[in-house]
Design an enzyme around this catalytic site. Structure first.
Site, PDB file in Angstrom:
ATOM      1  N   PRO A 271       0.846  -1.206   0.000  1.00 12.86           N
ATOM      2  CA  PRO A 271       0.000   0.000   0.000  1.00 12.86           C
ATOM      3  C   PRO A 271       0.876   1.248   0.000  1.00 12.86           C
ATOM      4  CG  PRO A 271       0.011  -1.020   2.170  1.00 12.86           C
ATOM      5  CD  PRO A 271       0.758  -1.941   1.274  1.00 12.86           C
ATOM      6  N   VAL A 273       1.940   5.190  -0.060  1.00 14.82           N
ATOM      7  CA  VAL A 273       1.576   6.540   0.361  1.00 14.82           C
ATOM      8  C   VAL A 273       2.695   7.460  -0.089  1.00 14.82           C
ATOM      9  CG1 VAL A 273       1.223   8.085   2.323  1.00 14.82           C
ATOM     10  CG2 VAL A 273       0.218   5.801   2.348  1.00 14.82           C
ATOM     11  N   ASP A 445       5.880   2.238   2.018  1.00 14.41           N
ATOM     12  CA  ASP A 445       4.987   1.113   2.266  1.00 14.41           C
ATOM     13  C   ASP A 445       4.275   1.358   3.592  1.00 14.41           C
ATOM     14  OD1 ASP A 445       3.757  -1.309   2.829  1.00 14.41           O
ATOM     15  OD2 ASP A 445       5.454  -2.526   2.160  1.00 14.41           O
ATOM     16  N   HIS A 446       2.968   1.594   3.524  1.00 12.50           N
ATOM     17  CA  HIS A 446       2.221   1.980   4.726  1.00 12.50           C
ATOM     18  C   HIS A 446       2.062   0.823   5.713  1.00 12.50           C
ATOM     19  CE1 HIS A 446       0.045   4.706   7.147  1.00 12.50           C
ATOM     20  NE2 HIS A 446      -0.414   5.471   6.169  1.00 12.50           N
ATOM     21  N   ARG A 447       2.410  -0.382   5.323  1.00 14.30           N
ATOM     22  CA  ARG A 447       2.401  -1.496   6.274  1.00 14.30           C
ATOM     23  C   ARG A 447       3.548  -1.349   7.276  1.00 14.30           C
ATOM     24  NH1 ARG A 447       2.772  -6.374   2.077  1.00 14.30           N
ATOM     25  NH2 ARG A 447       4.459  -4.959   1.435  1.00 14.30           N
TER      26      ARG A 447
END
Length: 476
Positions: A271, A273, A445-447
């Site tokens: 994901p 951002v 990586d928003h994780r």
């Protein structure tokens, strides 16, 4: 032991399964030396020159330029003792179609295939090849499948391809990589592009490189000595070729294919951002000027990318989670930083990286970046140089672009886009002045990286570029 040894296409690293033969650097009948570059092959990651495993005389070239060959497929046969007298002519049996002869058992026994991995001659893997090149062979694949041919436009398919060591096979013609025959001119794609840009006709030059190949120096000398008008056939060869439907179809292969696969996988797995920060880099540009003026830096290529790279490396020390990988049930945080630099080449976008960049001094980092960029532009980046990256910078500013939303390289948690440095009106010490300004774009990586961490990391990079000298004193 057989005089004739067959050399198979080796595994060029990273589990690559095939390669396209770009150019043969030798022809049938040539006498070659051990570790002499004999063929240039393009894989999904880079173009590499493969050195000869044996010294001797070329007896057969099994696949012409433009052929896509799978790992383990025989590509060339070498007579390792050409002074021992003429070879026995092997008996053959015609195939029903009459196209390809079927080798007899005796002729097959007379050909020795390159040994499997672990049986490689000392000094070949990773050893220096003639002319300062580095051999990048990693091993030899076990497969012996047939090669796939990518036909050239307007080309008549070949009647036969030799499978045994026989001197009856004619030498392949050297092809201009713009698509047409070059009449024997041997030059690499970057050299051809330089010649085109400078208006130099390669057909008028005598090469000073290996095997008579034309080098960048040859082209530059020709350009400095006289003004040469680019011939019309060259311009026609470089123009798009459209069919009756006014469409052109370009095969997706090599670097472009791998890039597309990696970017698609990354875009739909991690994901993304992206955050942006516009900063005043006037002091950074002045610091670069002072650096260039120092005696010990006069022969060093100093560019804004150097300060951006240093800023990223220092910011990682403050925020190590940015330099990590999502591994499903765990996050792998890395102490080392293999700093990737996205580079646009004639074969597509590649991302070589500077290994353990965080341990380098500013001067060592400058030298490493210069070597990385020059190697990429010359098309000599090895697969090993593009593996293991942990964090990447893409310098879109060199194209006059302000910023962008870059896609993460697979396995990395952040990538920084560095935009163009422009003179702009800026409020400085309470007054509007003309300052040098750039915009940074950080995708993450928003994780792994949340908004707070990403913002702090980007802020620290911006703070360094706003006043690098003060940041170096405070952070190190």
């Amino acid at each position: 032991m057989s005089r004739i040894k067959t050399f198979n296409l080796p595994d060029l690293g990273e589990g690559l399964t095939e390669g396209e033969i770009l150019a043969w650097l030798v022809k049938v009948g040539d006498t070659i030396e051990l570790n002499q570059p004999i063929v240039e092959v393009e894989t999904a990651k880079a173009a590499v020159e493969i050195p000869a495993k044996w010294a001797g005389q070329v007896q057969a070239i099994h696949h012409p330029e433009g052929t896509t060959v799978e790992v383990g497929t025989p590509i060339i046969a070498i007579d390792t003792d050409p002074g021992a007298g003429p070879l026995e002519t092997p008996s053959t049996t015609a195939t029903p179609s009459g196209d390809l002869p079927t080798p007899s058992a005796a002729s097959l026994a007379a050909v020795e295939v390159a040994p499997a991995e672990g049986m490689i001659e000392p000094g070949l893997i990773g050893g220096a090849a003639p002319g300062g090149r580095t051999a990048v062979l990693v091993g030899y694949g076990p497969r012996t499948t047939a090669a796939k041919r990518r036909p050239r436009k307007g080309e008549v398919p070949a009647q036969a391809v030799a499978t045994t060591a026989t001197p009856a096979i004619p030498a392949p013609q050297i092809h201009d990589r713009r698509g047409g025959a070059s009449g024997g001119v041997l030059a690499k794609p970057p050299v051809r592009k330089l010649a085109k840009d400078l208006g130099v006709d390669l057909g008028t030059l005598t090469g000073s490189g290996p095997l008579g190949s034309i080098t960048r120096e040859d082209v530059q000398q020709a350009a400095n000595g006289a003004t040469v008008v680019v011939a019309e056939p060259i311009a026609a060869a470089t123009a798009p070729s459209f069919g009756a439907d006014r469409e052109q179809r370009i095969p997706v292969k090599g670097v472009r294919k791998l890039t597309a696969e990696n970017m698609s996988r990354s875009a739909f797995t991690a994901p993304h951002v992206t955050e942006f920060l516009t900063v005043d880099v006037t002091r950074a540009m002045k610091a670069l000027d002072r650096l260039r003026g120092r005696r010990e830096w006069r022969d060093v290529r100093v560019s804004p990318l150097l300060l951006v790279a240093k800023a990223v490396l220092l910011a990682v020390q403050r925020h190590p989670m940015v330099n990590s990988t999502w591994a499903g049930d765990e996050i792998v945080v890395k102490e080392y930083v293999n700093l990737g630099i996205a580079a646009a080449t004639e074969r597509g976008l590649i991302v070589p990286n500077v290994k353990d960049a965080g341990r380098l001094s500013l001067r060592e980092l400058a030298d490493a970046l210069t070597d990385l960029v020059q190697t990429a532009k010359s098309g000599r980046t090895s697969p090993a140089a593009m593996s293991g990256g942990t964090l990447t910078i893409t310098n879109v500013g060199v194209f006059g672009v302000d910023t962008g939303t870059p896609i993460l390289p697979p396995g990395e948690s952040a990538i920084l886009a560095f935009g163009a440095v422009r003179e702009m009106p800026w409020v400085h010490k309470g007054k509007v002045k003309v300052r040098q300004v750039t915009t940074l774009g950080l995708s993450f990586d928003h994780r792994i990286v949340d908004g707070e961490l990403g913002s702090k990391f980007l802020r620290d990079v911006g703070d360094f570029l706003t006043d690098p000298e003060a940041a170096l004193l405070a952070w190190t």
